[in-house]
Design an enzyme around this catalytic site. Sequence first.
Site, PDB file in Angstrom:
ATOM      1  N   ASP A  75      14.521  20.639 -31.061  1.00 32.97           N
ATOM      2  CA  ASP A  75      13.819  21.852 -30.644  1.00 32.97           C
ATOM      3  C   ASP A  75      13.089  22.540 -31.783  1.00 32.97           C
ATOM      4  OD1 ASP A  75      15.965  22.726 -32.089  1.00 32.97           O
ATOM      5  OD2 ASP A  75      16.761  24.084 -30.572  1.00 32.97           O
TER       6      ASP A  75
ATOM      7  N   ASP B 292      11.022  18.275 -35.500  1.00 36.20           N
ATOM      8  CA  ASP B 292      11.412  17.259 -34.517  1.00 36.20           C
ATOM      9  C   ASP B 292      10.228  16.672 -33.746  1.00 36.20           C
ATOM     10  OD1 ASP B 292      14.183  17.503 -35.023  1.00 36.20           O
ATOM     11  OD2 ASP B 292      14.258  19.307 -33.803  1.00 36.20           O
TER      12      ASP B 292
ATOM     13  N   ASN C 224       8.483 -12.790   4.994  1.00 34.65           N
ATOM     14  CA  ASN C 224       7.442 -12.850   6.022  1.00 34.65           C
ATOM     15  C   ASN C 224       6.433 -13.957   5.755  1.00 34.65           C
ATOM     16  OD1 ASN C 224       8.547 -10.737   7.433  1.00 34.65           O
ATOM     17  ND2 ASN C 224       7.239  -9.169   6.490  1.00 34.65           N
TER      18      ASN C 224
ATOM     19  N   GLU D 255       0.817  -1.219   0.000  1.00 34.94           N
ATOM     20  CA  GLU D 255       0.000   0.000   0.000  1.00 34.94           C
ATOM     21  C   GLU D 255       0.849   1.267   0.000  1.00 34.94           C
ATOM     22  OE1 GLU D 255       1.088  -0.526   4.168  1.00 34.94           O
ATOM     23  OE2 GLU D 255       0.314  -1.898   2.665  1.00 34.94           O
TER      24      GLU D 255
ATOM     25  N   ASP E  30       7.285   1.218   7.500  1.00 34.70           N
ATOM     26  CA  ASP E  30       6.993   2.189   6.441  1.00 34.70           C
ATOM     27  C   ASP E  30       7.598   3.550   6.748  1.00 34.70           C
ATOM     28  OD1 ASP E  30       5.628   0.363   4.903  1.00 34.70           O
ATOM     29  OD2 ASP E  30       3.651   0.879   5.694  1.00 34.70           O
TER      30      ASP E  30
ATOM     31  N   ASP F 291      20.244  16.377 -32.873  1.00 34.86           N
ATOM     32  CA  ASP F 291      20.602  17.177 -34.033  1.00 34.86           C
ATOM     33  C   ASP F 291      22.046  17.655 -33.875  1.00 34.86           C
ATOM     34  OD1 ASP F 291      20.445  18.535 -36.375  1.00 34.86           O
ATOM     35  OD2 ASP F 291      19.201  20.168 -35.624  1.00 34.86           O
TER      36      ASP F 291
ATOM     37  N   ASN G 133       4.367  -2.863  10.867  1.00 36.07           N
ATOM     38  CA  ASN G 133       4.270  -2.422   9.478  1.00 36.07           C
ATOM     39  C   ASN G 133       4.354  -0.898   9.366  1.00 36.07           C
ATOM     40  OD1 ASN G 133       3.814  -3.126   6.662  1.00 36.07           O
ATOM     41  ND2 ASN G 133       1.823  -2.129   6.889  1.00 36.07           N
TER      42      ASN G 133
END
Length: 972
Positions: A716, A720, A784, A359, A813, A401, A809
């Site tokens: 540019d 292109d 796990n 998540e 995180d 180029d 958990n």
Amino acid sequence: MNGFETFLRTLFSLFLTRRHTHRHFRRQAILESLNRLGSGDRQAPLRYESRTMRQVATDDVPAAIARLHSYADGLTGTEAEARRERFGPNEVEHEKPLPAWRHLWHCYGNPFNLLLTVLAFISVLTQDLKAAVVIGTMVVLSTLLRFVQEGRSNRAAERLKAMVSNTATVIRRRAPDAAAVAIGARYFGVHLHPAPPAASVELPISQLVPGDHVILSAGDMIPADCRVLTARDLFVSQGAMTGESLPVEKFAEIDRPFTSVFETPNLVFMGTNVVSGSATVLVVATGARTCFGALSARVSATDRTQTAFEAGVNGVSWLLIRFALVMAPVVLFINGLTKGDWVEASLFALSVAVGLTPEMLPMIVTSTLARGAVTLSRRKVIVKRLDAIQNFGAMDVLCTDKTGTITQDRIALARHTDAFGTPSDTVLRYAWLNSFYQTGLRNLLDRAVLEHVAQGHATPSHATPSHATPGDVMSGDVTSGDGPSGDGPSGDVMLDDVTSVHAAPDARDWRKVDEIPFDFVRRRMSVIVAEGSNPPVLICKGAVAEMLAACAWIADDENAAPRRLDDDMLERLHAVTRDLNRQGLRVVAVAIREMPAAQAVYSVKDEAGLTLVGYIAFLDPPKETTAPALRALAAHGVEVKVLTGDSELVTAQVCAQVGFGHARFLTGPQIDSMSDSVLAHAVGKHRIFARLTPQHKERIVRALRDGGHVVGFMGDGINDAAALRAADIGISVDTGVDIAKEAADIILLEKSLMVLEEGVLEGRRTFCNMLKYIRMTASSNFGNVFSVLAGSAFLPFLPMLPLQLLVQNLLYDLSQTAIPFDSVDRALVARPLKWNPRDIGRFMIFFGPVSSVFDIATFVLMWHVFGANSLDRQSLFQSGWFVEGLLTQTLIVHMIRTPKRPFIDSRAAWPLMLMTVLIAAAGIALPVSPLAGSFGLQPLPPAYYPWLAGMVLGYAVLTTAMKILYIRRFGW
């Protein structure tokens, strides 16, 4: 793929959709919908009918303005704001940012928080208010963490996009001075109507509304569906709409009936672009009401091709979700059958599922990319869409180029010669007239000619209309002249006659009659000018090969009359131009033709039977930084290929000076004769591609991609745009034309390969940090799985309570939020980095079970050494695994962030080190804190901690050994 799997594979896309942040991860809708129609469909005109557009097209200019409830001098700011409220922003796909309260709600609504809420509710029912307060605090902490991180990432992305957004020049009518009007009416009985002059302002395209007056010039992208009010030699490329390969001229009024709005000469459409000329247009339709908007609506969002980034993240997410879907029922039944408490077994199974569900993956990935984008901006690289960073780091071929990238972008006119190489001021005069009067996108060659004359290198001032400015269209009567002759060039143009015209003491009557704009098929452009009562003269300049194909005569100073161009003469001319090219000079041919005075309309067909008068040759030396930049890119695994419309000889000469050596080159005509399979083989063997059209560039880019390369294209110009879209990553510069910047994914604030090389490395660092979290999450969760299965099968109680799993958990995180700030080893960014789902799966299987070994060892330790082997001692067992599991999970990032020895040869950045220490300290302190009882934990005996240190050290040693084996077998 079944429907359920499709749903799971779009997990990341759903995250972006719910957060209204898709705009940060995809290219703009402009041009994208047209590309998705397919190559076959693009050749046929699109069907689009708008009653308003038809009505406006048939109106005269005042009526058209009145129909849109506008004014001759545009709208006021207040009027425009009111219309913006009514019609919305001028965006084909408008994704409004979420309101703060909705964003906060979405941050709360994830499985982790929902399960914690259920546990808090159960605690309230059981009158355990203290536990309910603790769990509620966890929910708030988790929600705020997401809210703050996502908000910062989104704001950073918005700021970066705003830096390179395209703008339009809009005419704004100033509102009358209300105070002056009131004073006049009150004290003098006069009703004043002061009308301050209108002013032009630069506004983001998204702010345009129907009724606005917009000024267009060469290189501009048409920002909405518009009606032309005034036009000067306006040519628009609308091939994407109609399938026409050549630009179409537009006028303010129509002179013929039309069946389709695309055939109407006074209408222009969003997504097309101005090739040459200038105009003022009236905005008729914006956003979804445009032709482009109608087309985009037909192409559903589900048809959008996933980027490599989304596919990679979805692949990892799908892998982890499959684990969760398989494991949760297994854990439920094992614990339900062995423990007999199905309610608690259900909560535990849900907690396991939440722990295995990635998540946090989208949030961590987005934060990492956003920080990388901000860092890149400090290195003069602006990221328009975040997932482009991944392609930036994966790029192994860069197509660019020559002009301005390899060379200095300061072109100077070096020579002006006749057809045989003798210096000639006559050629310079014609070139100057062509460059001065053409209204297309004024390129570096035109500027070089004008600057050369302005600095006094020649005397075309005899031909200079002192009252004119570049782009002026002067009117006047054209006297009649003789028609074409059968023996000489059309109109009997004599070099001496033309010279005498330019030598006239007063040439202020020069006027422009018409213009034939440049396109990349003809590779030339013409202006038609006249002086006084003399017949108009067509002056054409362009690429040598294409110009010679249009010439039938050649001017010769030694002879009064032009000579016919035959094969022997043609070979002599080619020898002259080859000699100039070998000197590194870019050669442009100049030719003329006298036109009938009565002719009013000119077209490409008039560029025939021309008289070649000579050449102008330009010098554009390479940059001093080019050679080091090419070496640096090569050292980092990026091969540079030069794609240019210039001559192959001059390109090879310039490239040889910057380290290409005697590289082989391929030309546009050669590519025309190749099939796709032959071209796919040829592009791998060549590094220089010359005399290319936009279609050639696009074919080359697609051939390289089909060969398995991740291709970047840097350009540019108008020519292109197609290649920028075809590449994995389009790169432009902030000085590029609108259509190029719109098509690009990344904008450079400085047109330099050195800047690009720094950006590539920063992109790879960002990708490395993102990969750290993905690898760590996958391997940790996989480990796990085995630990939970082993504990559930053999223990008479749950190996960890549901709340304890969720707390672990959450802490885990939190520890990973510092990953975006981590440093990266130089060796890891030395080569291109690509998504490799097989590598991630292999990494997970290889390293995941390592943590399970020490988890199970902890089970044995707590059961046999500390006697936590009964229901009344389960809290001690759970506390021991809680601390050991959290420490090994937190430590894994340091073990896999580098192929080197952690903490010795490579150390993490201080934010990650600090977060690791804090989370580890929190995990150790929690069982002895006052909150321990609320989480079902208890203090661990002092003898446990030496064992814990041994477990963590053993985990580090075994992981390092496994890493050595993994590197030897699979690499890193």
